[in-house]
Scaffold this motif. Structure first.
Motif, short mmCIF file in Angstrom:
data_model
loop_
_atom_site.label_atom_id
_atom_site.label_comp_id
_atom_site.label_asym_id
_atom_site.label_seq_id
_atom_site.Cartn_x
_atom_site.Cartn_y
_atom_site.Cartn_z
N SER A 249 0.85 -1.35 0.04
CA SER A 249 -0.04 0.02 0.05
C SER A 249 0.87 1.40 0.07
CB SER A 249 -0.89 -0.10 1.18
OG SER A 249 -1.71 -0.99 1.24
N MET A 250 1.92 1.18 0.78
CA MET A 250 2.95 2.42 0.85
C MET A 250 3.56 2.45 -0.39
SD MET A 250 3.72 4.83 2.90
CE MET A 250 3.70 5.87 1.83
N ALA A 251 4.01 1.42 -1.02
CA ALA A 251 4.78 1.48 -2.53
C ALA A 251 3.79 1.98 -3.53
CB ALA A 251 4.99 0.07 -2.73
N GLY A 252 2.21 1.84 -3.23
CA GLY A 252 1.24 2.24 -4.15
C GLY A 252 1.11 3.91 -3.97
N LEU A 253 1.36 4.31 -3.02
CA LEU A 253 1.40 5.57 -2.68
C LEU A 253 2.57 6.34 -3.42
CD1 LEU A 253 -0.02 5.98 1.13
CD2 LEU A 253 -1.23 6.61 -1.08
N ILE A 254 3.67 5.84 -3.04
CA ILE A 254 4.85 6.36 -3.73
C ILE A 254 4.83 6.54 -5.19
CG2 ILE A 254 7.41 5.69 -4.13
CD1 ILE A 254 7.54 4.33 -1.38
N ILE A 255 4.19 5.40 -5.93
CA ILE A 255 4.04 5.37 -7.30
C ILE A 255 2.98 6.19 -7.88
CG2 ILE A 255 3.55 3.75 -9.20
CD1 ILE A 255 4.29 1.38 -7.54
N ILE A 256 2.09 6.25 -7.00
CA ILE A 256 0.70 7.53 -7.36
C ILE A 256 1.41 8.67 -7.39
CG2 ILE A 256 -1.23 8.46 -6.90
CD1 ILE A 256 -1.88 5.43 -5.71
N PHE A 257 2.00 9.14 -6.22
CA PHE A 257 2.32 10.53 -6.20
C PHE A 257 3.77 10.87 -7.06
CE2 PHE A 257 -0.53 10.34 -2.79
CZ PHE A 257 -1.19 11.53 -3.11
N SER A 258 4.56 9.70 -7.27
CA SER A 258 5.73 10.04 -8.24
C SER A 258 5.23 10.21 -9.55
CB SER A 258 6.40 8.81 -8.32
OG SER A 258 7.16 8.65 -7.01
N ALA A 259 4.13 9.45 -9.89
CA ALA A 259 3.66 9.67 -11.47
C ALA A 259 3.06 10.89 -11.49
CB ALA A 259 2.32 8.40 -11.48
N LEU A 260 2.13 11.32 -10.67
CA LEU A 260 1.48 12.74 -10.67
C LEU A 260 2.58 13.69 -10.79
CD1 LEU A 260 -1.37 12.10 -8.15
CD2 LEU A 260 -1.51 12.35 -10.40
N GLY A 261 3.55 13.66 -9.88
CA GLY A 261 4.65 14.77 -10.06
C GLY A 261 5.27 14.66 -11.41
N GLY A 262 5.58 13.46 -12.01
CA GLY A 262 6.14 13.67 -13.59
C GLY A 262 5.27 13.92 -14.56
N THR A 263 4.12 13.59 -14.36
CA THR A 263 3.02 14.07 -15.35
C THR A 263 3.09 15.87 -15.28
OG1 THR A 263 1.83 12.16 -15.36
CG2 THR A 263 0.83 14.06 -16.16
N ILE A 264 2.77 16.06 -14.30
CA ILE A 264 2.69 17.67 -14.04
C ILE A 264 3.83 18.34 -14.17
CG2 ILE A 264 1.89 19.54 -12.16
CD1 ILE A 264 0.08 17.38 -10.85
N GLY A 265 5.07 17.79 -13.87
CA GLY A 265 6.35 18.63 -14.07
C GLY A 265 6.54 18.61 -15.74
N SER A 266 6.29 17.67 -16.22
CA SER A 266 6.66 17.38 -17.66
C SER A 266 5.60 18.50 -18.30
CB SER A 266 6.48 16.05 -18.22
OG SER A 266 6.72 16.20 -19.72
N ARG A 267 4.42 18.49 -17.92
CA ARG A 267 3.53 19.42 -18.58
C ARG A 267 3.65 20.95 -18.42
NH1 ARG A 267 -0.45 18.53 -22.70
NH2 ARG A 267 -1.57 20.69 -22.65
N VAL A 268 4.23 21.54 -17.10
CA VAL A 268 4.37 22.65 -16.90
C VAL A 268 5.51 23.09 -17.69
CG1 VAL A 268 5.42 24.18 -14.92
CG2 VAL A 268 3.36 22.63 -14.77
#
Length: 404
Positions: free
Chosen positions: A344-363
């Motif tokens: 579950s903790m690994a899931g949270l890591i992946i979720i927020f890593s993915a969101l950070g990558g998407t938003i970072g690249s888009r911005v």
């Protein structure tokens, strides 16, 4: 060596994922040049990968222990193999988007499974941190080789050939996993029978102050890393006027810097507390940007120059200084959780890593288009400053958690 075969399988899983996930910057450049699309349109590739990772991780992270880590890794690798075979056969931008969606699904399954498997085959926080560090190091080796393999075929005008090689490695990893024994009985005995309860456990983790500060820190870190990594080849090409081949080669220095930084920090943090290492590294990143961006603004003309080469060589060194942040934070939070909650903790890591990558690249893509590459990279100073402010309270919470 105990667990050698399963560790080799985990290394290969991360290696394959590293090549594909971090090829986004290269594929963005190739898509712009070969498919005639805009910078903003090309940035959708980051979202295809990262949003898929976030969505799939959110819904399946708590289910994977019930299904099995080994099975999940095999399914993920099978998706990767099929997507890589389809890429050269269906040469188009829509297939490129579909390929990254498949990679996103696969990585969500693989990373949760790999991180959780580490908890099964290690017996102490030190051993856990060591194996996580080695896995992230392997990931960075894959990132470095990604640039060299892609650039080799780009120079020969056959960049899609790379996917045949990746498909072959993925297939070999599947075969290795099939013949690898992994005892998951400890997890099976500890998980609760209700899947919905497991899902609520994952959401419940966010309420903990240490987890909340952690996921914000991870989000901002990946925002910085992916914002730079995804657009560095395009920056080299459009701002520094390097060729496609040279743009990719010089961008590889960023990945190599991260790999070197993680190895070096492993030795440094034996003597120096990790909080100091992370904060000093972030300050060095900010200083580098303030020194290098004025150099980039002085480059003019349509062909590369000595100043272009110098700028392209120095800018990726940011990777060296941000290198220890991700594995250090991930290991600290994972080893603080009981075995049945690590997926579950690994899931949270992946979720927020993915969101950070998407938003970072888009911005960065939007800023790149509107204000230019130099300004886009200048603005990365903002998340760097925010991360410094978050690391300090996280380190204090971590000390309190260890003390209790």
């Amino acid at each position: 060596m105990k667990f050698f075969q399963i560790k080799l399988s985990l290394f290969l899983c991360f290696f394959v994922c590293a090549i594909l996930l971090n090829s986004v910057g290269i594929v963005i450049l190739q898509s712009i040049n070969n498919y005639g699309i805009t910078n903003v349109s090309a940035s959708i590739l980051e979202a295809c990968k990262d949003l898929t990772i976030a969505i799939v991780s959110f819904f399946v992270a708590s289910l994977i222990p019930h299904f099995g880590y080994k099975k999940s890794m095999i399914i993920g690798l099978t998706l990767i193999t099929l997507a890589c075979i389809a890429m050269p056969l269906l040469d188009s931008f829509w297939m490129t988007k579909l390929m990254f969606v498949c990679v996103g699904i696969a990585f969500a399954l693989i990373k949760v499974s790999v991180y959780s498997t580490v908890g099964i085959i290690t017996n102490s926080p030190q051993e856990h941190a060591s194996l996580i560090s080695w896995l992230e190091g392997t990931f960075q080796i894959g990132v470095v080789l990604c640039y060299f393999v892609f650039s080799f075929f780009i120079e020969r005008g056959t960049w899609l050939t790379t996917y045949w090689i990746i498909a072959a490695i993925s297939l070999l990893t599947i075969i290795l996993l099939i013949f690898t024994n992994l005892d998951e009985s400890r997890i099976e005995a500890s998980i609760e029978p209700k899947i919905t309860r497991d899902f609520l456990h994952m959401l419940g983790l966010v309420k903990l102050p240490i987890v909340l500060v952690f996921i914000l820190s991870i989000f901002i870190y990946v925002f910085i890393e992916q914002g730079i990594q995804s657009w560095l080849p395009t920056f080299n090409n459009s701002v520094l006027h390097l060729s496609d081949y040279a743009s990719v080669i010089f961008a590889s220095i960023f990945a190599l810097s991260i790999a070197t930084g993680r190895i070096a920090s492993g030795f440094i943090m034996k003597k120096v507390y990790w909080e100091k290492v992370v904060i000093i590294g972030l300050i060095c990143c900010a200083v580098l940007i303030l020194i290098i961006m004025p150099m980039a603004q002085n480059i003019s003309g349509d062909s590369w120059s000595y100043l272009s080469i110098l700028t392209a060589s120095l800018l990726p060194l940011i990777g060296f200084f941000i290198a220890p942040i991700y594995p250090t934070l991930c290991s600290s939070i994972l080893s603080s959780q009981p075995a049945h909650l690590q997926s579950s903790m690994a899931g949270l890591i992946i979720i927020f890593s993915a969101l950070g990558g998407t938003i970072g690249s888009r911005v960065v893509s939007e800023l790149f288009t509107i204000l230019g590459g130099e300004v886009a990279f200048y603005i990365i100073l903002v998340p760097i400053s925010l991360l410094i402010l978050l690391v300090i309270p996280y380190a204090r919470l971590h000390k309190k958690a260890n003390a209790s």
